[in-house]
Scaffold this motif. Sequence first.
Motif, mmCIF file in Angstrom:
data_model
loop_
_atom_site.group_PDB
_atom_site.id
_atom_site.type_symbol
_atom_site.label_atom_id
_atom_site.label_comp_id
_atom_site.label_asym_id
_atom_site.label_seq_id
_atom_site.Cartn_x
_atom_site.Cartn_y
_atom_site.Cartn_z
ATOM 1 N N LEU A 1 0.828 -1.206 0.000
ATOM 2 C CA LEU A 1 0.000 0.000 0.000
ATOM 3 C C LEU A 1 0.863 1.257 0.000
ATOM 4 O O LEU A 1 0.525 2.245 -0.664
ATOM 5 C CB LEU A 1 -0.932 0.000 1.213
ATOM 6 C CG LEU A 1 -2.158 -0.913 1.126
ATOM 7 C CD1 LEU A 1 -2.966 -0.848 2.417
ATOM 8 C CD2 LEU A 1 -3.045 -0.540 -0.062
ATOM 9 N N ARG A 2 1.968 1.242 0.731
ATOM 10 C CA ARG A 2 2.868 2.397 0.713
ATOM 11 C C ARG A 2 3.431 2.606 -0.691
ATOM 12 O O ARG A 2 3.576 3.741 -1.155
ATOM 13 C CB ARG A 2 4.008 2.214 1.717
ATOM 14 C CG ARG A 2 3.544 2.251 3.169
ATOM 15 C CD ARG A 2 4.713 2.145 4.148
ATOM 16 N NE ARG A 2 5.480 3.381 4.193
ATOM 17 C CZ ARG A 2 6.722 3.508 3.764
ATOM 18 N NH1 ARG A 2 7.353 2.475 3.224
ATOM 19 N NH2 ARG A 2 7.356 4.663 3.856
ATOM 20 N N TYR A 3 3.723 1.507 -1.375
ATOM 21 C CA TYR A 3 4.207 1.617 -2.757
ATOM 22 C C TYR A 3 3.129 2.207 -3.662
ATOM 23 O O TYR A 3 3.412 3.086 -4.491
ATOM 24 C CB TYR A 3 4.624 0.232 -3.257
ATOM 25 C CG TYR A 3 4.852 0.164 -4.750
ATOM 26 C CD1 TYR A 3 6.022 0.661 -5.324
ATOM 27 C CD2 TYR A 3 3.885 -0.387 -5.589
ATOM 28 C CE1 TYR A 3 6.223 0.606 -6.692
ATOM 29 C CE2 TYR A 3 4.080 -0.444 -6.958
ATOM 30 C CZ TYR A 3 5.250 0.054 -7.503
ATOM 31 O OH TYR A 3 5.433 0.003 -8.861
ATOM 32 N N ARG A 4 1.897 1.759 -3.506
ATOM 33 C CA ARG A 4 0.816 2.245 -4.367
ATOM 34 C C ARG A 4 0.465 3.702 -4.072
ATOM 35 O O ARG A 4 0.044 4.434 -4.963
ATOM 36 C CB ARG A 4 -0.412 1.342 -4.222
ATOM 37 C CG ARG A 4 -0.185 -0.059 -4.783
ATOM 38 C CD ARG A 4 -1.379 -0.975 -4.583
ATOM 39 N NE ARG A 4 -1.080 -2.314 -5.058
ATOM 40 C CZ ARG A 4 -1.361 -2.765 -6.281
ATOM 41 N NH1 ARG A 4 -1.950 -1.967 -7.153
ATOM 42 N NH2 ARG A 4 -1.059 -4.002 -6.636
ATOM 43 N N VAL A 5 0.634 4.121 -2.831
ATOM 44 C CA VAL A 5 0.457 5.545 -2.521
ATOM 45 C C VAL A 5 1.575 6.355 -3.166
ATOM 46 O O VAL A 5 1.348 7.446 -3.700
ATOM 47 C CB VAL A 5 0.433 5.762 -0.992
ATOM 48 C CG1 VAL A 5 0.484 7.258 -0.661
ATOM 49 C CG2 VAL A 5 -0.821 5.147 -0.380
ATOM 50 N N ALA A 6 2.787 5.813 -3.144
ATOM 51 C CA ALA A 6 3.934 6.526 -3.713
ATOM 52 C C ALA A 6 3.790 6.728 -5.216
ATOM 53 O O ALA A 6 4.202 7.766 -5.747
ATOM 54 C CB ALA A 6 5.228 5.767 -3.408
ATOM 55 N N ILE A 7 3.197 5.756 -5.920
ATOM 56 C CA ILE A 7 3.036 5.889 -7.373
ATOM 57 C C ILE A 7 1.691 6.515 -7.732
ATOM 58 O O ILE A 7 1.283 6.496 -8.890
ATOM 59 C CB ILE A 7 3.195 4.525 -8.075
ATOM 60 C CG1 ILE A 7 2.084 3.558 -7.656
ATOM 61 C CG2 ILE A 7 4.562 3.930 -7.804
ATOM 62 C CD1 ILE A 7 2.090 2.253 -8.437
ATOM 63 N N ARG A 8 0.992 7.057 -6.734
ATOM 64 C CA ARG A 8 -0.276 7.771 -6.935
ATOM 65 C C ARG A 8 -1.403 6.859 -7.423
ATOM 66 O O ARG A 8 -2.344 7.318 -8.056
ATOM 67 C CB ARG A 8 -0.106 8.935 -7.917
ATOM 68 C CG ARG A 8 1.045 9.869 -7.595
ATOM 69 C CD ARG A 8 0.848 10.568 -6.273
ATOM 70 N NE ARG A 8 1.862 11.582 -6.032
ATOM 71 C CZ ARG A 8 2.785 11.507 -5.080
ATOM 72 N NH1 ARG A 8 2.826 10.444 -4.284
ATOM 73 N NH2 ARG A 8 3.657 12.477 -4.903
ATOM 74 N N GLU A 9 -1.311 5.567 -7.123
ATOM 75 C CA GLU A 9 -2.380 4.643 -7.495
ATOM 76 C C GLU A 9 -3.446 4.575 -6.413
ATOM 77 O O GLU A 9 -4.609 4.274 -6.686
ATOM 78 C CB GLU A 9 -1.796 3.254 -7.753
ATOM 79 C CG GLU A 9 -2.779 2.264 -8.343
ATOM 80 C CD GLU A 9 -2.114 0.959 -8.738
ATOM 81 O OE1 GLU A 9 -2.511 -0.085 -8.194
ATOM 82 O OE2 GLU A 9 -1.194 0.996 -9.577
#
Length: 276
Positions: free
Chosen positions: A80-88
Amino acid sequence: MSDSSSAPADDGSSPDADADAAMSDAELAALREEVEAKYDFENFGPADMAKMTPEEWDAAFDPDSWVVGEELLDRVEQELRYRVAIREVFAVLERVTENGEPRILAYSDEGYAVVYPDGSVEGEGTVLRDVKPTVALCSMEDFEVNDAPETVRLPEPEEVAQGTGDFGNRMLQIVAFGQLLGGFALIGAWLVLPDLDSIIAPLAGLGFLVIGFFLFVVVANARLSDRFRAEEYRDRLRVMGLEGGSRPEFVPTFDGDENVASLVEAPERDALSSEG
């Protein structure tokens, strides 16, 4: 007599049962291959989740091999932190505790989701829709969780406000200026030069002027839209509690909320205040 009569019945039924089980396993394996070819699990999202039939779901997500417990929460947190970082995904992430049990909380101004160690998810709104597929993927042993940056921050209002971009606006302004210049030149030449008595020149000049003014209006509207978009985003951040330090009212409370640290950083403090 009874023993001898029952023995053949048992011997006769076992091969059939084994054959049925083998057939079921073969069908399941074939369906699993079909599902893996049909769906892109590296980019698995809510739309894919809605398309899956119950049979495809059971084939893709084998309950005997699901990752659960603290390991699942760690995987979900990182993904989830990764998906927040890529604006997903747009949400605040927190590691919370309820009755001594760990949970992952994700929330925004449009909903929330609570992830439990057994893989179940509760919540509402767009956040729940975005989090569910992530939990399903992280429950699979063969899914490789993406590495999130060390620092994950929600986007700045200026990033959200970018529409055509400053470069695009400047290019439109240059084209508009050229159209206006050409229009005035044609009309001026028609008025000054006596040999240029054709009606085509002033009509073409008026056409250039109309196009130039239209392009300038487009640029002005784009800049105004960017400003409104940035202000709307600031309002969303305020509703999420990033300015006052409190969650939205619809988000449930947990143990020790006053000591919970967010897994996603908010934009810079001055970005939450309106400019000018």
